[in-house]
Design a protein around this motif. Sequence first.
Motif, PDB file in Angstrom:
ATOM      1  N   THR A  25       0.820  -1.206   0.000  1.00 14.29           N
ATOM      2  CA  THR A  25       0.000   0.000   0.000  1.00 14.29           C
ATOM      3  C   THR A  25       0.855   1.257   0.000  1.00 14.29           C
ATOM      4  OG1 THR A  25      -1.637  -1.246   1.237  1.00 14.29           O
ATOM      5  CG2 THR A  25      -1.960   1.128   1.126  1.00 14.29           C
ATOM      6  N   SER A  26       2.008   1.193   0.678  1.00 13.00           N
ATOM      7  CA  SER A  26       2.859   2.378   0.719  1.00 13.00           C
ATOM      8  C   SER A  26       3.447   2.678  -0.658  1.00 13.00           C
ATOM      9  CB  SER A  26       3.983   2.193   1.745  1.00 13.00           C
ATOM     10  OG  SER A  26       5.012   1.390   1.211  1.00 13.00           O
ATOM     11  N   ASN A  49       4.798   8.416  -2.314  1.00 11.04           N
ATOM     12  CA  ASN A  49       4.387   8.637  -0.921  1.00 11.04           C
ATOM     13  C   ASN A  49       5.577   8.958  -0.043  1.00 11.04           C
ATOM     14  OD1 ASN A  49       1.631   8.022  -1.394  1.00 11.04           O
ATOM     15  ND2 ASN A  49       2.204   5.847  -1.444  1.00 11.04           N
ATOM     16  N   TYR A  50       6.702   8.285  -0.348  1.00 11.09           N
ATOM     17  CA  TYR A  50       7.891   8.499   0.475  1.00 11.09           C
ATOM     18  C   TYR A  50       8.417   9.913   0.298  1.00 11.09           C
ATOM     19  CZ  TYR A  50       7.852   3.581   1.650  1.00 11.09           C
ATOM     20  OH  TYR A  50       7.484   2.369   2.148  1.00 11.09           O
ATOM     21  N   TYR A 233      -4.501   5.677   3.543  1.00 10.05           N
ATOM     22  CA  TYR A 233      -3.642   4.600   4.055  1.00 10.05           C
ATOM     23  C   TYR A 233      -2.264   4.538   3.386  1.00 10.05           C
ATOM     24  CZ  TYR A 233      -7.195   2.946   7.204  1.00 10.05           C
ATOM     25  OH  TYR A 233      -8.084   2.868   8.230  1.00 10.05           O
ATOM     26  N   PRO A 234      -2.156   4.844   2.088  1.00 10.85           N
ATOM     27  CA  PRO A 234      -0.797   4.846   1.516  1.00 10.85           C
ATOM     28  C   PRO A 234       0.152   5.749   2.296  1.00 10.85           C
ATOM     29  CG  PRO A 234      -2.406   4.946  -0.237  1.00 10.85           C
ATOM     30  CD  PRO A 234      -3.175   5.030   1.047  1.00 10.85           C
ATOM     31  N   PHE A 237       0.734   4.261   5.927  1.00 10.03           N
ATOM     32  CA  PHE A 237       1.619   3.094   5.944  1.00 10.03           C
ATOM     33  C   PHE A 237       3.051   3.471   5.597  1.00 10.03           C
ATOM     34  CE2 PHE A 237      -2.081  -0.093   5.265  1.00 10.03           C
ATOM     35  CZ  PHE A 237      -2.382   0.029   6.613  1.00 10.03           C
ATOM     36  N   THR A 238       3.211   4.507   4.782  1.00 12.02           N
ATOM     37  CA  THR A 238       4.561   5.004   4.533  1.00 12.02           C
ATOM     38  C   THR A 238       5.167   5.466   5.856  1.00 12.02           C
ATOM     39  OG1 THR A 238       3.826   5.720   2.356  1.00 12.02           O
ATOM     40  CG2 THR A 238       5.907   6.615   3.144  1.00 12.02           C
TER      41      THR A 238
ATOM     42  N   SER B 115       1.352   1.813  14.975  1.00 10.05           N
ATOM     43  CA  SER B 115       1.482   1.106  13.702  1.00 10.05           C
ATOM     44  C   SER B 115       0.475  -0.033  13.620  1.00 10.05           C
ATOM     45  CB  SER B 115       2.892   0.533  13.541  1.00 10.05           C
ATOM     46  OG  SER B 115       3.844   1.568  13.582  1.00 10.05           O
TER      47      SER B 115
END
Lengths: 269, 291
Positions: A25-26, A49-50, A233-234, A237-238, B115
Motif C-alpha cells: 500500500t505504501s 508517498n515516500y 492509508y498509503p 503506511f509510509t 502502527s
Amino acid sequence: MLFRKFSLAVYALLILIPLLMVVLTSLKTLQETFRDPLGLPADGFKWSNYSAIFQEQTMAGYFMNSTIVTLFSVALTLFFASMIAYGISRLNNWIGNLLFALFTLGMMVPAQVNMVPLYSLMLDLNLTNSLLGLILVNIAVTLPIAVFILTGFMKTLPKELFEASTIDGAGNWQMYTKIALPLSLPSLSATAIFLFVMHWNDLLYPLLFITDNAYKTLPLALLDFQGQYSTNYPMLFTGVIIASAPMVIAYVFLQRFFVAGMTAGALKG
Amino acid sequence: MKISKTIYLFFIPGLFLYSIFFLYPTVSALFYSFTDWDGLSDTFQFIGTQNYERALTGDSVFRKTVGNNMKFMLTVVIFQTLAALAFALIVLKNTKANLFLRALYFFPTILSSVSVAFIWSFIYDPSLGILNQILELLRLDFLQQNWLGNSDIAIYSLAITQVWFHAGQMLIIFVAGLQAIPEDLYEVAKIEGASKWQTFSKVTWPLLAPSATIVIAYTTIQSFKAFDLVFAMTGGGPNNSTEIIATYIFDVAFRSYNFGYASSISVLFMIIIATITFLQFKALRSDRISY
C-alpha cells in the motif's frame, strides 16, 4: 501432522499478509488503493508517498527526537538501574530488601494511574515540550522492571569475587565497574533491548507532554498523521514503515537477543 | 564481610528520579482523588469521598468502561493463552523451520501500537478492508461487518488485534517453560503407557503452571493497559463501546478537565488490577506440583 502444518501456515499468513499489505500500500497511490485495495499497482510501484511524506512532514526531526529520547532513556535507565541492582545485591539486609520492594511495586502500577498528577508536575517543572522531560519520565517509569531483572541476575554472581577484591582494597565503584557490570552483560543486553523497544514505541508520554511539532517523537507524529491524512492509508503506511524501520532492521540482525530480551521483560514484569 | 558505606550512594540517582516522577505522582493521585481539582486553577476543595461515590454509583459510563475492560481482558486472555500454548507445543523443537516460525510469530511485538492500530484499522475498514473482501471471496458476505463501527462487536475487534500483537511473545514464554520440563518424565509416561492427553494433563500442564501463571497475569495487565491501541483505533467510540478504564481516565482528565474525578478512577483502576492479579496468582499457584 497435516493439520499441524496447516495451522502453522495459517498463523504465518496471518502475520505475513498484513505486513505485505503495508509495504504494498505504501507503494501505491490513493486512487489505486481505493480502486483495488489489495491488488498490485497497474503501472508499477511508486515512491511518491515516500517523497511526499518527507516534504510534507518534518520526518527527519521526528526521527531525531525519537533517537535522542530512546538512546538517553535506555542508557541512563541501564546505568541507574544497574547501580541500584549492585547496591541491593551487595547489601543483602533490610534496607536492600525494602528498596527492592519499593521498586518492584512500581511494576504493578499502570502508567495511567499516575498520569494525571504527573502531567501537572511536568507543567510546574516546565518540562512539557521538552525531550529532557520525556527522558526523565521514561527513566523513572522503566527503572522498576530494569532493577528487577538486573537484581535477579546480580544476586547470582559469586560473593567470593567481591570479597576477594575487597581484600585487595577495591572500593564499591571499582567492584561495580570492573566485576558486576562486565559479568552482567547478558542480563544488561537483554534489558537494553526490552527498554529500546519500549521507549522507541512509547506513545503515552509524548501524547501527554508534547504539543510542539519540534519535539514530537515518531509514534506521536504517526498518530497526528491520522488526523491529517484520515484514511489515506498509503501515506499512513509510509509513515509506519519509516517509523518501524530501525526496529525491524535491528530485529532481523539481532533476532535472538530480541526474543530473549522481550521475554525477560515479560517474565519478570 | 563488612561493606563500605559508599554503597548507599549507588541508590541516589535512581531513587531521586523514581521518587519525583513516579512515587510522588502515584501518591498524589490518592490525594487529588478526594478533591474537586480541575487541573488548571490554583485552588481546589476537599470533597471527601464524593468522587468515589460518583464513580461507584452515579457514573454509567464508568460502569460501562469496567464492563468493556472485562470483555476485552477475557477475550484476550482466553484466545491469546490458548493460541500461544497450542502453537508453542507445535514449534517446540529447536529445528531451523521452528526457529524461523517463532521469530515470525514474535515479529508484531516489536511494532509500535500506533502502527498496529493503523494496520488493523485498514484490515477492518468496511469498504477497503481485507477482512470483508476475504469474506466475500469465501461467499460469506453475510458475515461482513463494520468491524470497528458496530458498537456490539468493536471491543472484540480490538481484542483480536491485541491477540495478533502479543500472542507471539506469550508463545515464546511457553516454549521456554516447556523446554525446561525434563525429557525423562515424558519417557516414563511413555513406558507407563500414558495416552497423549494423560501425558499433557499429568506431566506437561502441572510443570507448565509457573509459565502459565506468568502468561495469564502478564496478559491480564497488558489488556488493562491497552490504551494506545484503543486510543488510536476507535478513541473509545462508538458510543463508549470501546472505552476502557485507561482511556476513560484520559478523557475525564484531559478533555473534561476533571482531575480530581480522574484521580479517583485511577485509584479504583489500581485496586481492580491489584485484586485480579492477586486472585490469579492464588488460583494458579494452588495447582503447582513439583516432581
